[in-house]
Design an enzyme around this catalytic site. Structure first.
Site, PDB file in Angstrom:
ATOM      1  N   GLU A   1       5.773  47.036  96.336  1.00 16.56           N
ATOM      2  CA  GLU A   1       4.962  46.311  95.358  1.00 16.56           C
ATOM      3  C   GLU A   1       4.984  44.826  95.689  1.00 16.56           C
ATOM      4  OE1 GLU A   1       6.585  45.899  91.351  1.00 16.56           O
ATOM      5  OE2 GLU A   1       8.171  47.280  91.905  1.00 16.56           O
TER       6      GLU A   1
ATOM      7  N   CYS B   1       8.121  50.364  91.069  1.00 12.22           N
ATOM      8  CA  CYS B   1       9.294  50.869  91.803  1.00 12.22           C
ATOM      9  C   CYS B   1       9.206  52.357  92.103  1.00 12.22           C
ATOM     10  CB  CYS B   1      10.565  50.602  91.010  1.00 12.22           C
ATOM     11  SG  CYS B   1      10.830  48.868  90.678  1.00 12.22           S
TER      12      CYS B   1
ATOM     13  N   HIS C   1      16.958  54.827  89.428  1.00 15.78           N
ATOM     14  CA  HIS C   1      16.387  53.532  89.792  1.00 15.78           C
ATOM     15  C   HIS C   1      17.264  52.473  89.118  1.00 15.78           C
ATOM     16  CE1 HIS C   1      14.003  50.060  90.258  1.00 15.78           C
ATOM     17  NE2 HIS C   1      13.685  49.985  88.979  1.00 15.78           N
TER      18      HIS C   1
HETATM   19  P1  HMG Z   1      19.039  39.058  78.623  1.00 19.79           P
HETATM   20  O1  HMG Z   1      18.213  39.379  77.456  1.00 19.79           O
HETATM   21  O2  HMG Z   1      19.193  37.628  78.979  1.00 19.79           O
HETATM   22  O3  HMG Z   1      20.504  39.667  78.492  1.00 19.79           O
HETATM   23  O4  HMG Z   1      18.482  39.797  79.909  1.00 19.79           O
HETATM   24  P2  HMG Z   1      21.257  40.224  77.197  1.00 19.79           P
HETATM   25  O5  HMG Z   1      21.502  39.134  76.247  1.00 19.79           O
HETATM   26  O6  HMG Z   1      20.597  41.485  76.706  1.00 19.79           O
HETATM   27  O7  HMG Z   1      22.643  40.620  77.911  1.00 19.79           O
HETATM   28  C1  HMG Z   1      22.674  41.609  78.870  1.00 19.79           C
HETATM   29  C2  HMG Z   1      23.939  42.441  78.648  1.00 19.79           C
HETATM   30  O8  HMG Z   1      25.084  41.610  78.917  1.00 19.79           O
HETATM   31  C3  HMG Z   1      24.119  42.938  77.206  1.00 19.79           C
HETATM   32  O9  HMG Z   1      24.713  44.211  77.289  1.00 19.79           O
HETATM   33  C4  HMG Z   1      25.109  41.949  76.599  1.00 19.79           C
HETATM   34  O10 HMG Z   1      25.854  42.469  75.527  1.00 19.79           O
HETATM   35  C5  HMG Z   1      25.995  41.710  77.819  1.00 19.79           C
HETATM   36  P3  HMG Z   1      24.077  45.479  76.502  1.00 19.79           P
HETATM   37  O11 HMG Z   1      24.141  45.137  75.051  1.00 19.79           O
HETATM   38  O12 HMG Z   1      22.626  45.621  76.971  1.00 19.79           O
HETATM   39  O13 HMG Z   1      24.906  46.636  76.923  1.00 19.79           O
HETATM   40  N1  HMG Z   1      26.733  40.433  77.791  1.00 19.79           N
HETATM   41  C6  HMG Z   1      28.007  40.307  78.213  1.00 19.79           C
HETATM   42  N2  HMG Z   1      28.894  41.208  78.692  1.00 19.79           N
HETATM   43  C7  HMG Z   1      30.138  40.751  79.044  1.00 19.79           C
HETATM   44  N3  HMG Z   1      30.515  39.445  78.926  1.00 19.79           N
HETATM   45  C8  HMG Z   1      29.663  38.515  78.435  1.00 19.79           C
HETATM   46  C9  HMG Z   1      28.354  38.938  78.060  1.00 19.79           C
HETATM   47  N4  HMG Z   1      27.279  38.287  77.555  1.00 19.79           N
HETATM   48  C10 HMG Z   1      26.286  39.208  77.396  1.00 19.79           C
HETATM   49  N5  HMG Z   1      30.061  37.247  78.312  1.00 19.79           N
HETATM   50  C11 HMG Z   1      17.282  41.745  80.731  1.00 19.79           C
HETATM   51  C12 HMG Z   1      18.602  41.190  80.183  1.00 19.79           C
HETATM   52  C13 HMG Z   1      17.525  43.100  81.370  1.00 19.79           C
HETATM   53  C14 HMG Z   1      16.284  41.898  79.586  1.00 19.79           C
HETATM   54  C15 HMG Z   1      16.715  40.756  81.783  1.00 19.79           C
HETATM   55  O14 HMG Z   1      17.616  40.635  82.863  1.00 19.79           O
HETATM   56  C16 HMG Z   1      15.357  41.178  82.335  1.00 19.79           C
HETATM   57  O15 HMG Z   1      14.306  40.919  81.727  1.00 19.79           O
HETATM   58  N6  HMG Z   1      15.303  41.804  83.563  1.00 19.79           N
HETATM   59  C17 HMG Z   1      14.086  42.248  84.189  1.00 19.79           C
HETATM   60  C18 HMG Z   1      13.523  43.502  83.577  1.00 19.79           C
HETATM   61  C19 HMG Z   1      14.318  44.728  83.916  1.00 19.79           C
HETATM   62  O16 HMG Z   1      15.088  44.767  84.851  1.00 19.79           O
HETATM   63  N7  HMG Z   1      14.073  45.831  83.161  1.00 19.79           N
HETATM   64  C20 HMG Z   1      14.736  47.089  83.392  1.00 19.79           C
HETATM   65  C21 HMG Z   1      13.857  48.291  83.042  1.00 19.79           C
HETATM   66  S1  HMG Z   1      12.246  48.203  83.784  1.00 19.79           S
HETATM   67  C22 HMG Z   1      12.488  48.679  85.439  1.00 19.79           C
HETATM   68  O17 HMG Z   1      13.528  49.159  85.787  1.00 19.79           O
HETATM   69  C23 HMG Z   1      11.376  48.449  86.399  1.00 19.79           C
HETATM   70  C24 HMG Z   1      11.552  47.259  87.342  1.00 19.79           C
HETATM   71  O18 HMG Z   1      12.501  47.566  88.332  1.00 19.79           O
HETATM   72  C25 HMG Z   1      10.199  46.886  87.953  1.00 19.79           C
HETATM   73  C26 HMG Z   1       9.363  47.953  88.645  1.00 19.79           C
HETATM   74  O19 HMG Z   1       9.295  49.107  88.269  1.00 19.79           O
HETATM   75  O20 HMG Z   1       8.662  47.557  89.568  1.00 19.79           O
HETATM   76  C27 HMG Z   1      12.037  46.035  86.610  1.00 19.79           C
END
Ligand code: HMG
Length: 402
Positions: free
Chosen positions: A82, A114, A236
């Site tokens: 992609e 992906c 994935h």
């Molecule tokens: P965010 O919102 O900044 O993070 O970004 P958060 O506040 O949700 O924290 C993440 C995790 O860290 C949480 O854990 C927190 O509790 C924990 P959870 O509650 O989810 O289990 N946390 C801590 N843990 C330990 N010590 C600490 C601490 N602080 C916080 N001090 C988000 C997270 C994934 C939303 C962001 O990175 C993002 O937007 N990423 C891109 C999108 C993505 O990867 N989506 C996944 C599904 S879609 C997919 O897989 C397709 C893709 O690959 C593309 C394609 O298909 O082409 C993306």
């Protein structure tokens, strides 16, 4: 005569010249680094040098499998990405030229976020089932890019996986049952005018888990085995914690209780390489497979692996494969570990400069500095045509392709 199986006969990967430890990102954002190391389960991310792209990564990965397997019976090269470098020409045609494959070969690029490497694998299995003498080269290669200072930034990465798909495979025989789930949503997408993806992070995580449920139910109704009959799972991995969440969700959907430690045991070894490479989009699931085969201490021969492929937008598939006896003889465990360790660390400032440079490049005429240690490099653009070079180990230029 034994019944014929089809599947993955050999697998190899490549990644970038540079690496960014996520501590650099955490320090810049004044965030606790454990949010990355533990919260999303990522320690590093691969970052491309100026003379690397999906073609150079793909060619390096493919060269490693073809050095051993030869290219004689390869009449199809399927390139999943992609991060396309051209709207018309398939990136695989550059790979075909750089590796000197036979002109009697069909080459095509596939896209659906992906997911498309799984479509490529399924198409390859179909070709080989029809003619068991053929071998299909499947390559997945991508660069994950989000905006600087966005929440997606820590989930960037870059990598390629190349697989040779054959009859009577040496690594993993893919079973025929599969479950599909498609839904027209905007959880993550990249319009043509952008180099960075747009994403609705939390929505994308929910969409991923809903798709897993949908694909799993379709798999069940198409004759798939029960969760308990699957020994390990490969997901994935946009970030490795997502795979752990997915396993927990699958246990819930199947109403089989499992502790976090038990879920971790089912996916653990598949996370090792992705934790260090970051999201490699199409390659991510298959890098997870390579990681599982390389790092699982238990003997996996005869064990069944469940695969979940998810591509935003969205299309997903659940399927299974059985690891073949003698699979360890095919692996390149030390070489793979050395490839990851060879990446040069970047400071935060160097990473930021490289990230911004992508959008500064003018399209029609430029050259790139020689940075990569890969045998293949992207040397620039001449008259709108991308230039690639094959490099000797001493960095003397051996040949080129346009
Ligand atoms: P965010 O919102 O900044 O993070 O970004 P958060 O506040 O949700 O924290 C993440 C995790 O860290 C949480 O854990 C927190 O509790 C924990 P959870 O509650 O989810 O289990 N946390 C801590 N843990 C330990 N010590 C600490 C601490 N602080 C916080 N001090 C988000 C997270 C994934 C939303 C962001 O990175 C993002 O937007 N990423 C891109 C999108 C993505 O990867 N989506 C996944 C599904 S879609 C997919 O897989 C397709 C893709 O690959 C593309 C394609 O298909 O082409 C993306």
């Amino acid at each position: 005569m034994t019944a014929r199986t089809v599947g993955i006969h050999d697998i190899s990967f490549a990644t970038s010249h540079h690496v960014l430890d996520l501590r650099e990102l955490a320090d810049h954002a004044e965030t606790d680094v454990d949010k990355f190391y533990i919260g999303i389960g990522q320690s590093e991310m691969s970052v491309l040098a100026e003379d690397e792209d999906i073609v150079t990564l793909a060619t390096e990965a493919a060269q490693r499998v073809l050095e051993r397997q030869g290219s004689e019976e390869i009449r199809t090269l399927l390139f999943a990405t992609e991060s396309g470098v051209d709207q018309s020409k398939a990136a695989g045609v550059y790979v075909h030229g750089l590796l000197g494959l036979s002109p009697h070969c069909r080459v095509v690029e596939l896209k659906q976020a992906c997911y498309s490497a799984t479509a490529a694998l399924q198409f390859a299995l179909g070709i080989v089932s029809r003619n068991p003498e053929e071998r299909v080269l499947v390559i997945a290669s991508d660069v994950a890019r989000y905006e600087l200072d966005s929440s997606g930034e820590a989930t960037q990465g870059a990598g390629a996986v190349a697989m040779v798909v054959t009859a009577n495979p040496a690594l993993v025989a893919i079973e025929p049952e599969s479950g599909l789930y498609t839904s027209d949503i905007h959880d993550f997408w990249r319009p043509n005018y952008r180099s960075e993806a747009l994403v609705d992070g939390k929505f994308s995580m929910n969409a991923y888990l809903e798709s897993l449920e949908g694909a799993w139910h379709d798999y069940e109704s198409n004759g798939g085995v029960a969760v308990g009959e699957i020994d390990r799972f490969c997901y994935h991995q946009p970030f490795t914690k997502m795979a752990v969440k997915a396993q927990e969700q699958l246990q819930k959907v199947a109403a089989i209780e499992a502790s976090s430690a038990e879920c971790m045991q089912l996916v653990g070894a598949s996370l090792e390489m992705n934790r260090r490479v970051g999201n490699s989009y199409t390659a991510s699931l298959y890098l997870g497979l390579l990681s599982l085969l390389n790092y699982e201490a238990d003997d996996l021969a005869g064990k069944r692996i469940g695969f979940f492929s998810y591509g935003s937008g969205s299309v997903s598939e659940f399927f299974t494969g059985v690891v073949q006896s003698g699979y360890r003889d095919v692996l390149r465990v030390k070489e793979d570990a050395a490839r990851l360790s060879a990446r040069l660390p970047l400071t935060y400032a160097q990473y930021r400069e490289l990230h911004n440079r992508v959008d500064l490049v003018e399209g029609t005429q430029f050259t790139t500095p020689h940075r990569t240690h890969s045998p293949f490099r992207f040397s620039g653009v001449e008259g709108h045509v991308r230039q690639y070079e094959r490099v000797l180990l001493d960095h003397g230029i051996r040949g080129s392709a346009q």
